[in-house]
Scaffold this motif. Structure first.
Motif, PDB file in Angstrom:
ATOM      1  N   LEU A 175       0.869  -1.171   0.000  1.00 23.51           N
ATOM      2  CA  LEU A 175       0.000   0.000   0.000  1.00 23.51           C
ATOM      3  C   LEU A 175       0.911   1.228   0.000  1.00 23.51           C
ATOM      4  O   LEU A 175       1.780   1.371   0.860  1.00 23.51           O
ATOM      5  CB  LEU A 175      -0.901   0.022   1.238  1.00 23.51           C
ATOM      6  N   VAL A 176       0.715   2.096  -0.988  1.00 25.12           N
ATOM      7  CA  VAL A 176       1.548   3.295  -1.131  1.00 25.12           C
ATOM      8  C   VAL A 176       0.668   4.527  -0.910  1.00 25.12           C
ATOM      9  O   VAL A 176      -0.325   4.718  -1.616  1.00 25.12           O
ATOM     10  CB  VAL A 176       2.202   3.350  -2.534  1.00 25.12           C
ATOM     11  N   VAL A 177       1.068   5.354   0.061  1.00 20.90           N
ATOM     12  CA  VAL A 177       0.230   6.489   0.455  1.00 20.90           C
ATOM     13  C   VAL A 177       1.101   7.718   0.744  1.00 20.90           C
ATOM     14  O   VAL A 177       2.107   7.618   1.448  1.00 20.90           O
ATOM     15  CB  VAL A 177      -0.584   6.170   1.741  1.00 20.90           C
ATOM     16  N   GLY A 178       0.706   8.867   0.203  1.00 23.25           N
ATOM     17  CA  GLY A 178       1.322  10.122   0.619  1.00 23.25           C
ATOM     18  C   GLY A 178       0.883  10.421   2.042  1.00 23.25           C
ATOM     19  O   GLY A 178      -0.310  10.398   2.339  1.00 23.25           O
ATOM     20  N   VAL A 179       1.837  10.691   2.931  1.00 23.09           N
ATOM     21  CA  VAL A 179       1.519  10.816   4.358  1.00 23.09           C
ATOM     22  C   VAL A 179       1.496  12.278   4.789  1.00 23.09           C
ATOM     23  O   VAL A 179       2.496  12.989   4.653  1.00 23.09           O
ATOM     24  CB  VAL A 179       2.532  10.040   5.220  1.00 23.09           C
ATOM     25  N   GLY A 180       0.338  12.702   5.283  1.00 21.89           N
ATOM     26  CA  GLY A 180       0.181  14.039   5.843  1.00 21.89           C
ATOM     27  C   GLY A 180      -0.249  13.918   7.294  1.00 21.89           C
ATOM     28  O   GLY A 180       0.578  13.923   8.199  1.00 21.89           O
ATOM     29  N   THR A 181      -1.554  13.740   7.530  1.00 24.96           N
ATOM     30  CA  THR A 181      -2.011  13.487   8.903  1.00 24.96           C
ATOM     31  C   THR A 181      -1.651  12.073   9.339  1.00 24.96           C
ATOM     32  O   THR A 181      -1.526  11.798  10.528  1.00 24.96           O
ATOM     33  CB  THR A 181      -3.542  13.641   9.026  1.00 24.96           C
ATOM     34  N   GLY A 182      -1.508  11.168   8.366  1.00 19.15           N
ATOM     35  CA  GLY A 182      -1.168   9.778   8.676  1.00 19.15           C
ATOM     36  C   GLY A 182      -2.361   8.862   8.834  1.00 19.15           C
ATOM     37  O   GLY A 182      -2.211   7.649   8.990  1.00 19.15           O
ATOM     38  N   GLY A 183      -3.569   9.436   8.789  1.00 17.60           N
ATOM     39  CA  GLY A 183      -4.759   8.633   9.030  1.00 17.60           C
ATOM     40  C   GLY A 183      -4.978   7.526   8.021  1.00 17.60           C
ATOM     41  O   GLY A 183      -5.321   6.394   8.376  1.00 17.60           O
ATOM     42  N   THR A 184      -4.775   7.821   6.742  1.00 15.74           N
ATOM     43  CA  THR A 184      -5.047   6.836   5.695  1.00 15.74           C
ATOM     44  C   THR A 184      -4.102   5.643   5.798  1.00 15.74           C
ATOM     45  O   THR A 184      -4.537   4.486   5.870  1.00 15.74           O
ATOM     46  CB  THR A 184      -4.916   7.475   4.298  1.00 15.74           C
ATOM     47  N   ILE A 185      -2.787   5.908   5.812  1.00 19.43           N
ATOM     48  CA  ILE A 185      -1.829   4.797   5.817  1.00 19.43           C
ATOM     49  C   ILE A 185      -1.887   4.012   7.126  1.00 19.43           C
ATOM     50  O   ILE A 185      -1.776   2.776   7.124  1.00 19.43           O
ATOM     51  CB  ILE A 185      -0.391   5.295   5.526  1.00 19.43           C
ATOM     52  N   SER A 186      -2.118   4.709   8.237  1.00 15.28           N
ATOM     53  CA  SER A 186      -2.127   4.017   9.533  1.00 15.28           C
ATOM     54  C   SER A 186      -3.414   3.221   9.738  1.00 15.28           C
ATOM     55  O   SER A 186      -3.375   2.085  10.231  1.00 15.28           O
ATOM     56  CB  SER A 186      -1.945   5.030  10.669  1.00 15.28           C
ATOM     57  N   GLY A 187      -4.552   3.809   9.347  1.00 11.09           N
ATOM     58  CA  GLY A 187      -5.827   3.121   9.527  1.00 11.09           C
ATOM     59  C   GLY A 187      -6.015   1.974   8.559  1.00 11.09           C
ATOM     60  O   GLY A 187      -6.242   0.821   8.965  1.00 11.09           O
ATOM     61  N   ALA A 188      -5.904   2.270   7.251  1.00 10.91           N
ATOM     62  CA  ALA A 188      -6.049   1.210   6.244  1.00 10.91           C
ATOM     63  C   ALA A 188      -4.936   0.179   6.410  1.00 10.91           C
ATOM     64  O   ALA A 188      -5.166  -1.026   6.279  1.00 10.91           O
ATOM     65  CB  ALA A 188      -6.001   1.818   4.843  1.00 10.91           C
ATOM     66  N   GLY A 189      -3.714   0.663   6.706  1.00 14.83           N
ATOM     67  CA  GLY A 189      -2.574  -0.237   6.866  1.00 14.83           C
ATOM     68  C   GLY A 189      -2.744  -1.200   8.030  1.00 14.83           C
ATOM     69  O   GLY A 189      -2.385  -2.370   7.941  1.00 14.83           O
ATOM     70  N   LYS A 190      -3.296  -0.711   9.135  1.00 20.63           N
ATOM     71  CA  LYS A 190      -3.526  -1.582  10.301  1.00 20.63           C
ATOM     72  C   LYS A 190      -4.479  -2.715   9.947  1.00 20.63           C
ATOM     73  O   LYS A 190      -4.236  -3.890  10.283  1.00 20.63           O
ATOM     74  CB  LYS A 190      -4.106  -0.741  11.455  1.00 20.63           C
ATOM     75  N   TYR A 191      -5.562  -2.379   9.263  1.00 20.87           N
ATOM     76  CA  TYR A 191      -6.519  -3.410   8.863  1.00 20.87           C
ATOM     77  C   TYR A 191      -5.856  -4.442   7.945  1.00 20.87           C
ATOM     78  O   TYR A 191      -5.989  -5.654   8.142  1.00 20.87           O
ATOM     79  CB  TYR A 191      -7.718  -2.777   8.154  1.00 20.87           C
ATOM     80  N   LEU A 192      -5.129  -3.942   6.946  1.00 18.61           N
ATOM     81  CA  LEU A 192      -4.519  -4.838   5.962  1.00 18.61           C
ATOM     82  C   LEU A 192      -3.455  -5.735   6.592  1.00 18.61           C
ATOM     83  O   LEU A 192      -3.362  -6.932   6.267  1.00 18.61           O
ATOM     84  CB  LEU A 192      -3.918  -4.020   4.818  1.00 18.61           C
ATOM     85  N   LYS A 193      -2.665  -5.194   7.513  1.00 22.45           N
ATOM     86  CA  LYS A 193      -1.640  -6.017   8.174  1.00 22.45           C
ATOM     87  C   LYS A 193      -2.261  -7.053   9.117  1.00 22.45           C
ATOM     88  O   LYS A 193      -1.669  -8.112   9.355  1.00 22.45           O
ATOM     89  CB  LYS A 193      -0.643  -5.129   8.926  1.00 22.45           C
ATOM     90  N   GLU A 194      -3.430  -6.737   9.647  1.00 20.09           N
ATOM     91  CA  GLU A 194      -4.134  -7.745  10.458  1.00 20.09           C
ATOM     92  C   GLU A 194      -4.575  -8.915   9.582  1.00 20.09           C
ATOM     93  O   GLU A 194      -4.602 -10.072  10.005  1.00 20.09           O
ATOM     94  CB  GLU A 194      -5.346  -7.119  11.152  1.00 20.09           C
ATOM     95  N   LYS A 195      -4.921  -8.607   8.323  1.00 20.58           N
ATOM     96  CA  LYS A 195      -5.310  -9.644   7.376  1.00 20.58           C
ATOM     97  C   LYS A 195      -4.092 -10.418   6.864  1.00 20.58           C
ATOM     98  O   LYS A 195      -4.149 -11.628   6.642  1.00 20.58           O
ATOM     99  CB  LYS A 195      -6.058  -9.024   6.184  1.00 20.58           C
ATOM    100  N   ASN A 196      -2.997  -9.684   6.632  1.00 20.61           N
ATOM    101  CA  ASN A 196      -1.759 -10.297   6.122  1.00 20.61           C
ATOM    102  C   ASN A 196      -0.567  -9.462   6.599  1.00 20.61           C
ATOM    103  O   ASN A 196      -0.294  -8.404   6.048  1.00 20.61           O
ATOM    104  CB  ASN A 196      -1.791 -10.363   4.595  1.00 20.61           C
ATOM    105  N   VAL A 242       0.039   9.302  12.746  1.00 15.30           N
ATOM    106  CA  VAL A 242       1.114   8.624  12.010  1.00 15.30           C
ATOM    107  C   VAL A 242       1.689   7.527  12.902  1.00 15.30           C
ATOM    108  O   VAL A 242       2.355   7.809  13.900  1.00 15.30           O
ATOM    109  CB  VAL A 242       2.236   9.596  11.592  1.00 15.30           C
ATOM    110  N   ASP A 243       1.408   6.271  12.549  1.00 15.59           N
ATOM    111  CA  ASP A 243       1.921   5.127  13.310  1.00 15.59           C
ATOM    112  C   ASP A 243       3.242   4.677  12.680  1.00 15.59           C
ATOM    113  O   ASP A 243       3.263   3.894  11.730  1.00 15.59           O
ATOM    114  CB  ASP A 243       0.901   3.987  13.296  1.00 15.59           C
TER     115      ASP A 243
END
Length: 453
Positions: A175-196, A242-243
């Motif tokens: 998952l490639v994301v431009g990071v500003g507040t960090g919400g997108t990469i941290s939130g979507a990323g957490k879900y996806l890493k829980e899956k894989n 930002v996690d």
């Protein structure tokens, strides 16, 4: 079937395969097109979530005022939700943001206060500080604080992550994301890493931001901070959303590469996306050697190109920053095509008679006026004629008494189209500072000479 209101259309955005712009990448690259949200950006998701959570907790009460510091897109999401739910909005933003973003917020009835970019977050003039002050001063108000409000990340954990997992049938590897507040990469990323847990999260950063160095060294280095042009990504502080433990790496992209790639996406893929999408694709291309044929990469396309018409999609804006080099004539090439000539000026303390004599002797129709070597105005044949007709004895007066506004200054990279558009009845010429720091004047004749030569 219909929706009860526009807020119900947020989310479920399409995933589109990229083809031409990623031809050198040995992997499948998919763009998550967040421009189909009603506010044309991914920020609609978390804006609504922050409001709903604030309503549940009692922080946001009926008829309240939402006050937020925003680069534009979060403000749009908040403004749309506020229209439906009956709240007022006051937004602070920076003078770096495009005019289109500010105008769009105003279109939804929001009040927008523009603050300087090049100040510390703690500075009372910063858009963070101004929004906090307004919240303290405004009765029944609430500040979402998108940077530290974890409802931001939760929105993407609940929506964006699951959508990507389902749309790729669990095949996503990066998952490639431009990071500003960090919400997108941290939130979507957490879900996806829980899956894989093997899914890689790549954050795209910009030069002038602290993220990359902090991730790699744990050091918050203020020397990394300086003004940059790229919008929507990077920060000069560490948002709670930002996690850093979750994100696998950060890749920095230059302002120029981000701006030019933004345009390439439209021209090669037919997708009209914003500046952060350009940065994300440019960063992905820099990291392509990490990818394998069977990898499935999802890149977030955060917002819409219409927000950047006066910037990344404007040729003159790019030329003025040295980002675009093409065959079009510019101020620099106009100067190169004519013989070297010294610009004639007149000091503001000289008399009107001296101005007449100078212009008559040199057979020129206009002359810049200076004060201590700085150009502060101009005298034209028309100015002289009008002054003499009105008062023939004005010859002994100082020339500054009849001067009008200075000729406009242009950059060496300004195109001939823009220069010719600036030359009109009020301005018969433009001024430009050459590479040696010398002020030169460009007239209509110079433009004709450059075109015909």
């Amino acid at each position: 079937m219909w929706y009860n209101n526009i807020l119900e259309t947020i989310g479920n955005t399409p995933l589109v395969k990229l083809n031409k712009i990623t031809k050198d990448i040995d992997a499948t690259v998919l763009a998550k097109i967040e421009t189909t949200n009603p506010g044309n950006s991914i920020k609609d998701r978390m804006a609504l979530k922050m409001i709903e959570d604030a309503e549940k907790s009692g922080k946001l009460k009926p008829g309240g005022t939402i006050i937020e510091g925003t680069s534009g897109n979060t403000g749009m999401g908040l403004a749309i939700a506020a229209v439906i739910k009956g709240y007022k909005c006051i937004f602070t933003t920076t003078d770096k943001q495009s005019k289109e973003k500010v105008d769009a917020l105003k279109a939804f009835g929001a009040e927008v206060i523009v603050c300087p970019t090049d100040v510390e977050p703690e500075d009372p003039r910063s858009y963070y500080a101004v929004s906090s002050r307004l919240e303290r001063e405004t009765p029944n108000s609430w500040k979402p604080n998108q940077y530290d409000n974890l409802s931001n990340s939760i929105a993407h954990y609940e929506q964006t992550g699951p959508e990507i997992w389902e749309q790729t049938e669990g095949k996503i590897t990066h998952l490639v994301v431009g990071v500003g507040t960090g919400g997108t990469i941290s939130g979507a990323g957490k879900y996806l890493k829980e899956k894989n847990p093997d899914i890689k999260l790549w954050g795209i950063d910009t030069y002038g931001s602290v993220f990359k160095k902090y991730k790699e060294t744990g050091i918050f280095d203020e020397k990394e901070i300086y003004p940059y042009i790229t919008e929507g990504i990077g920060e000069d502080f560490l948002p709670k959303n930002v996690d850093f433990d979750l994100i696998d790496l950060f890749e920095k992209v230059t302002d120029k590469d981000a701006a030019l790639m933004t345009r390439e996406i439209a021209r090669k893929e037919g997708i009209f996306a914003g500046n952060s999408a350009g940065a994300a694709i440019a960063g992905l291309l820099q990291l392509k050697h990490h990818l394998k044929k069977d990898d499935v990469v999802v890149v977030i396309f955060h917002d819409h190109g219409s927000r950047y018409m006066a910037k990344m999609y404007n040729d003159d804006w790019l030329r003025e920053r040295g980002f675009l080099q093409d065959e079009k004539l510019t101020a620099k090439s106009i100067l190169a095509k004519r013989e070297k000539q010294e610009m004639v000026t007149i000091d503001s303390n000289k008399t009107v008679l001296e101005a007449i004599q100078t212009m008559k002797t040199l057979n020129i129709s206009q002359i810049p006026m200076t004060q201590q070597g700085m150009v502060i105005g101009k005298i034209t044949e028309g100015d002289l004629l009008n002054a003499l007709l009105e008062n023939p004895s004005i010859k002994s007066a100082k020339v500054e008494s009849i001067a009008t506004a200075s000729f406009p200054f242009v950059d060496l990279n300004t195109s001939i189209d823009k220069i010719s558009g600036m030359i009109n009845k009020e301005n018969s010429a433009v001024l430009v500072e050459d590479e040696t720091g010398t002020i030169e004047i460009i007239t209509q004749y110079d433009i004709i000479n450059a075109i015909s030569g």
